[in-house]
Write a protein that holds these residues in place. Structure first.
Motif, PDB file in Angstrom:
ATOM      1  N   ILE A  51       0.857  -1.195   0.000  1.00 28.22           N
ATOM      2  CA  ILE A  51       0.000   0.000   0.000  1.00 28.22           C
ATOM      3  C   ILE A  51       0.891   1.242   0.000  1.00 28.22           C
ATOM      4  O   ILE A  51       1.713   1.420   0.909  1.00 28.22           O
ATOM      5  CB  ILE A  51      -0.911   0.027   1.254  1.00 28.22           C
ATOM      6  CG1 ILE A  51      -1.684  -1.291   1.355  1.00 28.22           C
ATOM      7  CG2 ILE A  51      -1.860   1.215   1.220  1.00 28.22           C
ATOM      8  CD1 ILE A  51      -2.306  -1.534   2.722  1.00 28.22           C
ATOM      9  N   ASP A  52       0.739   2.055  -1.041  1.00 26.49           N
ATOM     10  CA  ASP A  52       1.506   3.295  -1.128  1.00 26.49           C
ATOM     11  C   ASP A  52       0.502   4.426  -1.311  1.00 26.49           C
ATOM     12  O   ASP A  52      -0.124   4.534  -2.362  1.00 26.49           O
ATOM     13  CB  ASP A  52       2.475   3.224  -2.317  1.00 26.49           C
ATOM     14  CG  ASP A  52       3.410   4.413  -2.348  1.00 26.49           C
ATOM     15  OD1 ASP A  52       3.366   5.232  -1.398  1.00 26.49           O
ATOM     16  OD2 ASP A  52       4.177   4.536  -3.322  1.00 26.49           O
ATOM     17  N   LYS A  53       0.316   5.217  -0.274  1.00 23.18           N
ATOM     18  CA  LYS A  53      -0.729   6.265  -0.211  1.00 23.18           C
ATOM     19  C   LYS A  53      -2.082   5.633  -0.521  1.00 23.18           C
ATOM     20  O   LYS A  53      -2.489   4.741   0.182  1.00 23.18           O
ATOM     21  CB  LYS A  53      -0.372   7.429  -1.132  1.00 23.18           C
ATOM     22  CG  LYS A  53       0.933   8.096  -0.675  1.00 23.18           C
ATOM     23  CD  LYS A  53       1.228   9.374  -1.417  1.00 23.18           C
ATOM     24  CE  LYS A  53       2.608   9.857  -1.059  1.00 23.18           C
ATOM     25  NZ  LYS A  53       3.649   9.305  -1.966  1.00 23.18           N
ATOM     26  N   ASP A  54      -2.740   6.051  -1.640  1.00 20.90           N
ATOM     27  CA  ASP A  54      -4.064   5.459  -1.868  1.00 20.90           C
ATOM     28  C   ASP A  54      -4.027   4.341  -2.911  1.00 20.90           C
ATOM     29  O   ASP A  54      -5.058   3.889  -3.403  1.00 20.90           O
ATOM     30  CB  ASP A  54      -5.078   6.556  -2.252  1.00 20.90           C
ATOM     31  CG  ASP A  54      -4.546   7.440  -3.360  1.00 20.90           C
ATOM     32  OD1 ASP A  54      -3.426   7.153  -3.849  1.00 20.90           O
ATOM     33  OD2 ASP A  54      -5.226   8.416  -3.739  1.00 20.90           O
ATOM     34  N   LYS A  55      -2.808   3.864  -3.260  1.00 16.83           N
ATOM     35  CA  LYS A  55      -2.715   2.795  -4.274  1.00 16.83           C
ATOM     36  C   LYS A  55      -2.345   1.472  -3.606  1.00 16.83           C
ATOM     37  O   LYS A  55      -1.435   1.426  -2.774  1.00 16.83           O
ATOM     38  CB  LYS A  55      -1.603   3.143  -5.275  1.00 16.83           C
ATOM     39  CG  LYS A  55      -2.160   3.774  -6.536  1.00 16.83           C
ATOM     40  CD  LYS A  55      -1.178   3.603  -7.675  1.00 16.83           C
ATOM     41  CE  LYS A  55      -0.617   4.950  -8.086  1.00 16.83           C
ATOM     42  NZ  LYS A  55       0.743   5.000  -8.474  1.00 16.83           N
ATOM     43  N   THR A  56      -3.017   0.400  -3.984  1.00 18.89           N
ATOM     44  CA  THR A  56      -2.686  -0.917  -3.443  1.00 18.89           C
ATOM     45  C   THR A  56      -2.370  -1.857  -4.596  1.00 18.89           C
ATOM     46  O   THR A  56      -3.095  -1.899  -5.593  1.00 18.89           O
ATOM     47  CB  THR A  56      -3.881  -1.485  -2.638  1.00 18.89           C
ATOM     48  OG1 THR A  56      -4.152  -0.589  -1.575  1.00 18.89           O
ATOM     49  CG2 THR A  56      -3.564  -2.849  -2.056  1.00 18.89           C
ATOM     50  N   SER A  57      -1.251  -2.588  -4.481  1.00 22.48           N
ATOM     51  CA  SER A  57      -0.918  -3.561  -5.526  1.00 22.48           C
ATOM     52  C   SER A  57      -0.532  -4.881  -4.870  1.00 22.48           C
ATOM     53  O   SER A  57      -0.153  -4.914  -3.693  1.00 22.48           O
ATOM     54  CB  SER A  57       0.249  -3.039  -6.384  1.00 22.48           C
ATOM     55  OG  SER A  57       1.313  -2.674  -5.537  1.00 22.48           O
ATOM     56  N   VAL A  58      -0.640  -5.955  -5.662  1.00 26.52           N
ATOM     57  CA  VAL A  58      -0.261  -7.266  -5.134  1.00 26.52           C
ATOM     58  C   VAL A  58       1.257  -7.401  -5.255  1.00 26.52           C
ATOM     59  O   VAL A  58       1.840  -7.066  -6.293  1.00 26.52           O
ATOM     60  CB  VAL A  58      -0.981  -8.393  -5.924  1.00 26.52           C
ATOM     61  CG1 VAL A  58      -0.440  -9.765  -5.540  1.00 26.52           C
ATOM     62  CG2 VAL A  58      -2.482  -8.321  -5.670  1.00 26.52           C
ATOM     63  N   ILE A  59       1.913  -7.856  -4.208  1.00 20.88           N
ATOM     64  CA  ILE A  59       3.377  -8.040  -4.250  1.00 20.88           C
ATOM     65  C   ILE A  59       3.656  -9.321  -5.050  1.00 20.88           C
ATOM     66  O   ILE A  59       3.143 -10.385  -4.702  1.00 20.88           O
ATOM     67  CB  ILE A  59       3.969  -8.150  -2.826  1.00 20.88           C
ATOM     68  CG1 ILE A  59       3.622  -6.892  -2.011  1.00 20.88           C
ATOM     69  CG2 ILE A  59       5.470  -8.371  -2.879  1.00 20.88           C
ATOM     70  CD1 ILE A  59       4.070  -6.934  -0.550  1.00 20.88           C
ATOM     71  N   PRO A  60       4.443  -9.218  -6.126  1.00 25.38           N
ATOM     72  CA  PRO A  60       4.690 -10.407  -6.958  1.00 25.38           C
ATOM     73  C   PRO A  60       5.702 -11.359  -6.294  1.00 25.38           C
ATOM     74  O   PRO A  60       6.857 -11.437  -6.686  1.00 25.38           O
ATOM     75  CB  PRO A  60       5.239  -9.827  -8.270  1.00 25.38           C
ATOM     76  CG  PRO A  60       5.708  -8.462  -7.924  1.00 25.38           C
ATOM     77  CD  PRO A  60       5.105  -8.021  -6.646  1.00 25.38           C
ATOM     78  N   VAL A  61       5.223 -12.047  -5.278  1.00 26.71           N
ATOM     79  CA  VAL A  61       6.129 -12.890  -4.503  1.00 26.71           C
ATOM     80  C   VAL A  61       5.493 -14.276  -4.334  1.00 26.71           C
ATOM     81  O   VAL A  61       4.277 -14.397  -4.229  1.00 26.71           O
ATOM     82  CB  VAL A  61       6.398 -12.210  -3.127  1.00 26.71           C
ATOM     83  CG1 VAL A  61       5.177 -12.178  -2.232  1.00 26.71           C
ATOM     84  CG2 VAL A  61       7.560 -12.838  -2.392  1.00 26.71           C
ATOM     85  N   ASN A  62       6.337 -15.315  -4.369  1.00 20.29           N
ATOM     86  CA  ASN A  62       5.831 -16.669  -4.082  1.00 20.29           C
ATOM     87  C   ASN A  62       5.897 -16.905  -2.583  1.00 20.29           C
ATOM     88  O   ASN A  62       6.527 -16.143  -1.858  1.00 20.29           O
ATOM     89  CB  ASN A  62       6.706 -17.720  -4.773  1.00 20.29           C
ATOM     90  CG  ASN A  62       6.685 -17.540  -6.269  1.00 20.29           C
ATOM     91  OD1 ASN A  62       5.637 -17.296  -6.837  1.00 20.29           O
ATOM     92  ND2 ASN A  62       7.855 -17.645  -6.893  1.00 20.29           N
TER      93      ASN A  62
END
Ligand code: PAF
Length: 298
Positions: A41-52
């Protein structure tokens, strides 16, 4: 593509996983695989961490490179579980607040296994078990802690860290850097935890006498440990971090708030133990150590 394992799902581990996965296949080793996706989560943006994700029980091959961003008090147990899964020429990278006994850890490894320490002032906090909130950019420094690591540091740095992190450097004297970070943690963590305040509030004049005394003691003990620290430089560094992280809650403030064990033994407790060894008095560190221990017990 390079491959890296990261132990646990702590804030720093998830921040590093998110950064490193741009150039490296990253895998978290967790106690269980109940979490499906990790979020950044970076400010108002959320992304999926590309990690196994894997567990020790389901590892398919030996590990070549592993970051261990666990708390200082979890380190021994983590290493004992990890070591049987390491390749003979593995590189392992420790990262935690406070001091641990590097010489003791190095003895657990084979001479062909590289030991490194990474310290970062990137900020992160965990609003949930499967998410990390980015609370600020910061410099990441990595240095060698045993002989083989000294030879391999430049290639590890070029392959893994330089391509993925914008503010990163390899350092020749990681012990000094760790002491500097220790001073920052001594100045910020216990006081912010006791006051349950954001780091920036510690810049108020009413705390300056205590911050000065704490760092004066730390610099004095460092000298007996063979590390030359300048009090003024350490004060400047601590106040700069208070400013850069003014709106953040320190990790210790969060630990106390959530009723978790803190890293105080490796921070003020470390200063007290080393002072004792050299016959020195460190009343300010001793006081904060006791106060946080009392809070932990409560
Ligand atoms: O422990 C922490 O929270 C961090 O190391 C620091 C630098 C004190 C910033 O909050």
């Amino acid at each position: 593509m390079n491959r890296i394992h990261i132990l646990g799902r702590g804030a720093i581990g998830l921040l590093l996983a998110n950064k490193l996965s741009s150039h490296t296949k990253s895998t978290l080793i967790t106690r269980d695989d109940s979490v499906e996706n990790y979020h950044f989560i970076d400010k108002d943006k959320t992304s999926v961490i590309p990690v196994n994700q894997t567990t020790f029980a389901s590892l398919k091959a030996k590990i070549s490179t592993c970051i261990i961003p666990v708390k200082a008090y979890q380190l021994n147990q983590a290493l004992h579980t990890l070591i049987p899964h390491l390749q003979d020429d593995a590189d392992i990278i420790l990262s935690h607040n406070g001091m641990s006994d590097i010489a003791e850890i190095a003895q657990l490894l084979k001479p062909s296994q590289g030991l490194y320490f990474l310290t970062t002032s990137m900020g992160g906090m965990k609003p949930a078990a499967n998410a990390v909130k980015y609370t600020g950019a910061g410099l990441t420094q990595i240095g060698a802690c045993n002989q083989i690591a000294q030879t391999r540091l430049p290639s590890l740095f070029e392959a893994l860290f330089k391509p993925s992190l914008s503010a990163v450097e390899q350092v020749t004297n990681i012990t000094e850097i760790r002491w500097q970070k220790l001073c920052v943690n001594i100045a910020i963590n216990p006081l912010s935890a006791l006051l349950q305040c954001q780091n920036g509030r510690l810049r108020a004049p009413c705390y300056s006498k205590q911050v000065l005394a704490l760092l004066n003691e730390a610099c004095h003990v460092a000298k007996y440990e063979g590390v030359e620290l300048k009090l003024l430089a350490e004060l400047e560094r601590a106040y700069k971090v208070m400013t850069l992280t003014a709106a953040n809650n320190s990790s210790m403030a969060q630990d106390i708030k959530l009723g978790r064990r803190t890293e105080i033994d490796a921070i003020c407790g470390f200063i007290v133990a080393r002072a004792k060894k050299h016959g020195l008095n460190v009343p300010e560190n001793e006081l904060l150590w006791q106060q946080i221990k009392r809070k932990e017990r409560a």
